[in-house]
Design a protein around this motif. Structure first.
Motif, PDB file in Angstrom:
ATOM      1  N   MET A  69      -2.580  -2.730   4.056  1.00  0.00           N
ATOM      2  CA  MET A  69      -1.869  -3.519   4.907  1.00  0.00           C
ATOM      3  C   MET A  69      -0.926  -2.542   4.931  1.00  0.00           C
ATOM      4  O   MET A  69      -0.357  -1.704   4.981  1.00  0.00           O
ATOM      5  N   PRO A  70      -0.402  -3.252   5.856  1.00  0.00           N
ATOM      6  CA  PRO A  70       0.682  -2.743   6.918  1.00  0.00           C
ATOM      7  C   PRO A  70       1.748  -1.893   5.928  1.00  0.00           C
ATOM      8  O   PRO A  70       2.633  -0.969   6.377  1.00  0.00           O
ATOM      9  N   GLN A  71       1.836  -2.836   4.868  1.00  0.00           N
ATOM     10  CA  GLN A  71       3.260  -2.298   3.465  1.00  0.00           C
ATOM     11  C   GLN A  71       3.212  -0.651   3.158  1.00  0.00           C
ATOM     12  O   GLN A  71       3.482  -0.442   2.372  1.00  0.00           O
ATOM     13  N   MET A  72       1.279  -0.915   3.611  1.00  0.00           N
ATOM     14  CA  MET A  72       0.949  -0.084   2.586  1.00  0.00           C
ATOM     15  C   MET A  72       2.376   1.933   2.903  1.00  0.00           C
ATOM     16  O   MET A  72       1.512   1.968   3.975  1.00  0.00           O
ATOM     17  N   ALA A  73       2.624   2.524   2.585  1.00  0.00           N
ATOM     18  CA  ALA A  73       3.722   3.075   2.541  1.00  0.00           C
ATOM     19  C   ALA A  73       2.875   5.101   2.241  1.00  0.00           C
ATOM     20  O   ALA A  73       3.433   5.841   2.945  1.00  0.00           O
ATOM     21  N   ASP A  74       1.862   4.770   1.565  1.00  0.00           N
ATOM     22  CA  ASP A  74       1.398   6.567   1.292  1.00  0.00           C
ATOM     23  C   ASP A  74       0.691   6.702   2.411  1.00  0.00           C
ATOM     24  O   ASP A  74      -0.206   5.842   2.597  1.00  0.00           O
ATOM     25  N   ALA A 112      -2.550  -7.345  -6.779  1.00  0.00           N
ATOM     26  CA  ALA A 112      -1.160  -8.359  -6.676  1.00  0.00           C
ATOM     27  C   ALA A 112      -0.570  -8.326  -6.045  1.00  0.00           C
ATOM     28  O   ALA A 112       0.344  -9.625  -5.059  1.00  0.00           O
ATOM     29  N   GLN A 113       0.428  -7.380  -5.324  1.00  0.00           N
ATOM     30  CA  GLN A 113       1.537  -6.829  -4.391  1.00  0.00           C
ATOM     31  C   GLN A 113       0.835  -6.821  -3.177  1.00  0.00           C
ATOM     32  O   GLN A 113       2.086  -7.303  -1.707  1.00  0.00           O
ATOM     33  N   GLY A 114       0.207  -7.624  -2.462  1.00  0.00           N
ATOM     34  CA  GLY A 114      -0.665  -7.774  -1.444  1.00  0.00           C
ATOM     35  C   GLY A 114      -0.620  -6.465  -0.240  1.00  0.00           C
ATOM     36  O   GLY A 114      -1.203  -6.458   0.753  1.00  0.00           O
ATOM     37  N   ALA A 115      -1.211  -5.513  -1.295  1.00  0.00           N
ATOM     38  CA  ALA A 115      -1.429  -3.779  -0.957  1.00  0.00           C
ATOM     39  C   ALA A 115      -3.197  -3.523   0.427  1.00  0.00           C
ATOM     40  O   ALA A 115      -2.696  -3.414   1.089  1.00  0.00           O
ATOM     41  N   TRP A 116      -3.979  -5.327   0.012  1.00  0.00           N
ATOM     42  CA  TRP A 116      -4.921  -4.071   0.281  1.00  0.00           C
ATOM     43  C   TRP A 116      -5.967  -5.692   0.004  1.00  0.00           C
ATOM     44  O   TRP A 116      -5.224  -7.246  -0.578  1.00  0.00           O
ATOM     45  N   LEU A 117      -6.366  -6.011   1.813  1.00  0.00           N
ATOM     46  CA  LEU A 117      -7.611  -7.280   1.416  1.00  0.00           C
ATOM     47  C   LEU A 117      -8.526  -6.977   0.844  1.00  0.00           C
ATOM     48  O   LEU A 117      -9.267  -5.576   1.142  1.00  0.00           O
ATOM     49  N   THR A 118      -9.285  -7.712   0.833  1.00  0.00           N
ATOM     50  CA  THR A 118     -10.963  -6.720   0.053  1.00  0.00           C
ATOM     51  C   THR A 118     -11.688  -7.473   1.348  1.00  0.00           C
ATOM     52  O   THR A 118     -12.233  -8.783   1.799  1.00  0.00           O
ATOM     53  N   ALA A 119     -12.789  -6.956   1.951  1.00  0.00           N
ATOM     54  CA  ALA A 119     -14.223  -7.355   2.581  1.00  0.00           C
ATOM     55  C   ALA A 119     -15.375  -7.011   2.262  1.00  0.00           C
ATOM     56  O   ALA A 119     -15.188  -6.173   0.843  1.00  0.00           O
ATOM     57  N   VAL A 122       2.061  -8.648   9.782  1.00  0.00           N
ATOM     58  CA  VAL A 122       3.793  -8.562   9.853  1.00  0.00           C
ATOM     59  C   VAL A 122       3.330  -7.879   7.795  1.00  0.00           C
ATOM     60  O   VAL A 122       3.944  -8.670   6.660  1.00  0.00           O
ATOM     61  N   PRO A 123       3.868  -6.103   7.968  1.00  0.00           N
ATOM     62  CA  PRO A 123       4.462  -5.298   6.936  1.00  0.00           C
ATOM     63  C   PRO A 123       5.114  -5.816   5.652  1.00  0.00           C
ATOM     64  O   PRO A 123       6.609  -7.100   6.363  1.00  0.00           O
ATOM     65  N   GLY A 124       5.454  -6.640   4.003  1.00  0.00           N
ATOM     66  CA  GLY A 124       5.447  -6.902   3.665  1.00  0.00           C
ATOM     67  C   GLY A 124       6.474  -5.957   2.971  1.00  0.00           C
ATOM     68  O   GLY A 124       6.664  -5.159   3.022  1.00  0.00           O
TER      69      GLY A 124
END
Length: 183
Positions: free
Chosen positions: A12-17, A139-146, A177-179
């Motif tokens: 997700m966009p909030q992934m800072a790494d 749980a933090q919403g860093a990833w979606l799964t497909a 939208v980044p969280g």
């Protein structure tokens, strides 16, 4: 514990790494001890032939084939993601899903380099998570799964794979939208 693998993890966009910004990770194994995956949309500029020659292997596949960056963990390790091949079987190769196998055995590497299947990618490194780390990131919403499909993995251009995977879920990438930051 029931393993969710195999599946795709879409950052997700909030992934800072920076190792995982707009990545598609093929999650291959998930246990109580941790998780293992391969980033499938990060080609390098290094030709496969330059990797195979020092190993004493003669690449007989596409001369334009490049090494892919499978993740930040153990970049010296090698992984082959390929369509199943009758030329190899047994320990050192596992079927991830129908149409996708993962090989680590040096003997299988040699066989696949000498007689490459149509769909084959070489990866250096992998993505790894410690116990409960991936659960926390999910749980933090860093990833979606497909769902995993060979078509997405092998036939979608790497610069469009993340967006294509999101759209397969009905998500428009530009609407994300980044969280709060993760990592």
């Amino acid at each position: 514990m029931s393993s969710p693998a195999p599946l795709l993890l879409l950052s997700m966009p909030q992934m800072a790494d920076p190792n995982f910004a707009q990545t598609v990770v093929l999650l291959c194994d998930y246990t109580e001890q941790g998780a293992f995956g391969i980033v499938v949309n990060r080609p390098s500029e290094m030709p496969v032939i330059e990797v195979m020659s020092p190993l004493g292997m003669r690449w007989r596949g596409d001369p334009e084939a490049v090494l892919w960056v499978g993740g930040p963990v153990a970049p010296e390790s090698g992984w082959l993601l390929h369509e199943p091949s009758a030329a190899i079987s047994g320990e050192g190769t596992v079927d991830v899903i129908d149409g996708i196998a993962l090989s680590t055995s040096p003997e299988h590497f040699r066989t696949l380099v000498e007689k490459p299947p149509r769909r084959l990618r070489f990866f250096a490194g992998y993505a790894g998570w410690g116990a409960h780390q991936l659960e926390s990131e999910l749980a933090q919403g860093a990833w979606l799964t497909a769902d995993v499909t060979p078509t997405l993995i092998f036939d979608t251009p790497p610069d469009r794979m993340w967006e294509s995977a999101l759209r397969s879920l009905g998500v428009e990438p530009g609407a994300l939208v980044p969280g709060a930051g993760v990592h």
